[in-house]
Motif scaffolding. Structure first.
Motif, mmCIF file in Angstrom:
data_model
loop_
_atom_site.group_PDB
_atom_site.id
_atom_site.type_symbol
_atom_site.label_atom_id
_atom_site.label_comp_id
_atom_site.label_asym_id
_atom_site.label_seq_id
_atom_site.Cartn_x
_atom_site.Cartn_y
_atom_site.Cartn_z
ATOM 1 N N ILE A 7 0.854 -1.193 0.000
ATOM 2 C CA ILE A 7 0.000 0.000 0.000
ATOM 3 C C ILE A 7 0.890 1.243 0.000
ATOM 4 C CG2 ILE A 7 -1.811 1.263 1.189
ATOM 5 C CD1 ILE A 7 -2.656 -1.319 2.529
ATOM 6 N N ILE A 15 -8.114 4.625 3.488
ATOM 7 C CA ILE A 15 -7.036 3.627 3.436
ATOM 8 C C ILE A 15 -6.873 2.875 4.748
ATOM 9 C CG2 ILE A 15 -5.090 5.116 4.109
ATOM 10 C CD1 ILE A 15 -5.222 2.394 1.351
ATOM 11 N N PHE A 18 -9.473 0.144 4.931
ATOM 12 C CA PHE A 18 -9.154 -0.916 3.982
ATOM 13 C C PHE A 18 -7.991 -1.767 4.502
ATOM 14 C CE2 PHE A 18 -7.288 -2.384 -0.180
ATOM 15 C CZ PHE A 18 -8.318 -3.269 -0.475
ATOM 16 N N VAL A 99 -2.079 -1.545 -3.725
ATOM 17 C CA VAL A 99 -2.963 -0.389 -3.591
ATOM 18 C C VAL A 99 -2.107 0.861 -3.757
ATOM 19 C CG1 VAL A 99 -4.717 0.757 -2.206
ATOM 20 C CG2 VAL A 99 -4.306 -1.697 -1.905
ATOM 21 N N ILE A 144 -5.143 -2.127 -7.403
ATOM 22 C CA ILE A 144 -6.221 -1.207 -7.001
ATOM 23 C C ILE A 144 -5.694 0.224 -7.062
ATOM 24 C CG2 ILE A 144 -7.882 -0.608 -5.210
ATOM 25 C CD1 ILE A 144 -7.397 -3.437 -4.042
ATOM 26 N N PRO A 147 -9.902 4.518 -4.642
ATOM 27 C CA PRO A 147 -10.476 4.287 -3.305
ATOM 28 C C PRO A 147 -11.940 3.836 -3.337
ATOM 29 C CG PRO A 147 -9.172 6.309 -3.306
ATOM 30 C CD PRO A 147 -9.255 5.851 -4.737
ATOM 31 N N ASP A 149 -13.132 1.584 -4.940
ATOM 32 C CA ASP A 149 -13.200 0.131 -5.113
ATOM 33 C C ASP A 149 -12.882 -0.640 -3.824
ATOM 34 O OD1 ASP A 149 -13.831 0.277 -7.828
ATOM 35 O OD2 ASP A 149 -11.733 0.450 -8.413
ATOM 36 N N TYR A 150 -12.456 0.042 -2.758
ATOM 37 C CA TYR A 150 -12.009 -0.661 -1.547
ATOM 38 C C TYR A 150 -13.083 -1.591 -0.979
ATOM 39 C CZ TYR A 150 -8.052 2.664 -1.311
ATOM 40 O OH TYR A 150 -6.916 3.418 -1.565
ATOM 41 N N ASN A 151 -14.287 -1.069 -0.798
ATOM 42 C CA ASN A 151 -15.333 -1.873 -0.164
ATOM 43 C C ASN A 151 -15.678 -3.102 -0.998
ATOM 44 O OD1 ASN A 151 -15.545 -0.187 2.053
ATOM 45 N ND2 ASN A 151 -17.191 1.050 1.147
ATOM 46 N N LEU A 154 -12.881 -5.697 -0.608
ATOM 47 C CA LEU A 154 -12.928 -6.361 0.700
ATOM 48 C C LEU A 154 -14.052 -7.393 0.745
ATOM 49 C CD1 LEU A 154 -12.240 -3.749 3.546
ATOM 50 C CD2 LEU A 154 -10.950 -5.821 2.986
#
Length: 507
Positions: A7, A15, A18, A99, A144, A147, A149-151, A154
């Motif tokens: 990351i 962040i 995530f 990320v 990635i 941001p 797209d983070y959820n 996960l």
């Protein structure tokens, strides 16, 4: 072997949540600089990249991830025995998630009084390289860059559905992102107006219901930087979502209204003006625009260059219109106009300078690129080849009509009087045909009008039609081999002719 996530982000939105989610799913986290501090300060265990590489960050952070221990962990093929053996020999662990978002190059360019040194320092090298490596290895690595797209990622990890389809989609997003990033950088360094490779980039504003027709799909994109007098910068205050044709017509209306500095209104249908009016106040200007062609304005787009007041709104509300564009609406005007549920009201500043940007036109297998038709001439550039010279009043109307005719599809003729268009002939295969349409539209009002032509007269027939209709003055570029024939025709009928020396074809 534990899974690893690298990351390193400039935009730290979301962040820590995530990173926490990745830790809960059994990932070890590697990070750099400010990102590492942000993660650790949130109480999340993370290792520094230099702990993995055995090499400290150097050159003020310019070099930190550019190391085989990182890139071999990204580029190794997990199903290749030789690759696995080499990783084991060098003690390198594969990296499963990357990320990264890049230094804010675009945002830096947007800043006032920014130095070239600051701009150069905000060109990301290591981040771009990591992203491209991860995207190339999408079969094994999840890249990635966004941001948002983070959820989703996960949830895919938690549900064990982070498959190749998702990773390939993310890889495509990475390559689009880095392509735009590199395009902006290339644009900054490029001085050539038309370089050997013409790269451009746009950002999506919205998907559209359909294109020119219901069976055509479409979307609206904008340039990465804010553009004055652009629909992408407009604030929609009321009404339905804009359609493809709405945007085309509204853009045409904006281009026309930008020509006039005094209170003016323009009505547009199918990308051609159907009426333009200019006066000492907006209410009168709109009355002129509406009266110029009270039939064609129905279902049209209106642009005004002054705040719409209560009186003007009352006039506007009496007509079926698709869109009204203005710098602002008074409270009374807004209350009047919003009684119509579907009418679109767009607020847009109109005090910005026009941009000398390029116009792109797609053709099969390619694209044509040209400067926008923004050449400005003054009255001092005009020449007067005929015996009769225009009066001051005629000259005012000629100038008004000249600004209008450049926005009419060629072949184009505009008749005007009292700073009001009275007849418009657009998109004809010959010039005299366009003149006949404009004269027929003006009807009894033709006598005493002036005529503007977007290009020269190849023959004197257009002048002859003008003379029969009682037109008193003509403005045109000049430059035909047979200019003298048109001059002689003007002299015969006592018509004043003015040359601009500039052509305004619009195809």
């Amino acid at each position: 072997m534990k899974k690893q996530a690298l990351i390193s982000v400039s935009d730290k939105t979301g962040i820590t949540d995530f990173a926490k989610g990745l830790k809960e799913q059994g990932y070890d986290i590697i990070s750099t600089g400010g990102t590492l501090r942000t993660i650790q300060e949130a109480g999340i265990e993370a290792a520094a990249v230099e702990d993995i590489t055995g090499f400290p960050e150097m050159l003020e952070g310019r070099v930190k991830t550019l190391h085989p221990a990182i890139h071999a962990g990204l580029l190794a093929k997990r199903d290749n025995d030789m690759h696995k053996q080499q990783l084991e020999e060098k003690g390198i662990n594969p990296i499963d998630i990357v990320v990264v978002n890049l230094y804010p190059f675009k945002q830096t360019l947007d800043q006032l009084n920014v130095t070239e040194a600051d701009i150069i320092e905000n060109i990301d090298i290591g981040g771009s390289t990591i992203l491209r490596a991860a995207a190339k290895s999408f079969r094994d690595v999840t890249p990635i860059v966004d941001p948002d797209d983070y959820n989703e990622i996960l949830q895919a990890i938690q549900n064990d559905v982070l498959d190749m389809t998702i990773r390939k989609k993310l890889a495509a997003k990475v390559f689009r992102h880095t392509a735009q990033y590199d395009t902006l950088i290339a644009g900054y360094f490029t001085d050539d107006v038309f370089p050997e490779n013409y790269t451009i980039t746009y950002e999506k504003v919205q998907s559209l219901r359909y294109g020119e027709n219901p069976h055509q799909e479409a979307a609206f994109y904008k340039t990465p930087f804010e553009s004055p007098m652009s629909l992408a910068s407009a604030k929609q205050l009321h009404g339905k979502e804009l359609s493809y044709n709405n945007i085309q017509d509204a853009n045409a209306a904006l281009s026309i209204i930008a020509e006039y500095d005094k209170p003016a209104a323009v009505a547009v249908k199918h990308m051609n003006p159907c009426g333009i009016g200019m006066a000492g106040d907006l209410n009168t200007a709109f009355s002129k625009a509406c009266d110029a062609d009270s039939v064609s304005i129905f279902g049209g787009i209106v642009a005004c260059n002054r705040t719409i007041d209560a009186d003007t709104a009352e006039q506007l509300s009496g007509i079926f219109l698709e869109i009204i564009i203005a710098p602002a609406f008074t409270d009374e005007a807004f209350a009047t106009l919003t009684k119509k549920k579907h009418i679109r009201l767009l607020e847009l500043r109109m005090d910005e300078a026009k941009i000398n940007s390029h116009k792109l036109t797609s053709v099969n297998g390619g694209v044509l690129v040209q400067d926008n038709d923004n050449k400005e001439i003054s009255r001092d550039d005009l020449t007067y080849p005929t015996e009769k010279k225009p009066t001051e009043g005629e000259l005012d109307d000629l100038w008004f009509a000249w600004k209008a005719v450049k926005h009419v599809k060629s072949n184009a003729i505009v008749l005007a009087n009292g700073r009001q268009t009275l007849g418009i002939g657009a998109g004809q295969m010959n010039r005299v045909g366009a003149a006949k349409i404009a004269i027929e539209q003006a009807g009894e009002k033709t006598k005493g009008t002036v005529l503007a032509s977007d290009a020269f007269f190849p023959m004197p027939d257009t002048v002859e039609e003008a003379a029969k209709a009682g037109i008193t003055a003509i403005i045109q570029p000049g430059g035909s081999k047979r200019d003298q024939d048109s001059i002689d025709m003007c002299n015969r009928y006592g018509i004043a002719m003015v040359y601009t020396g500039t052509r305004h074809f619009k195809h």
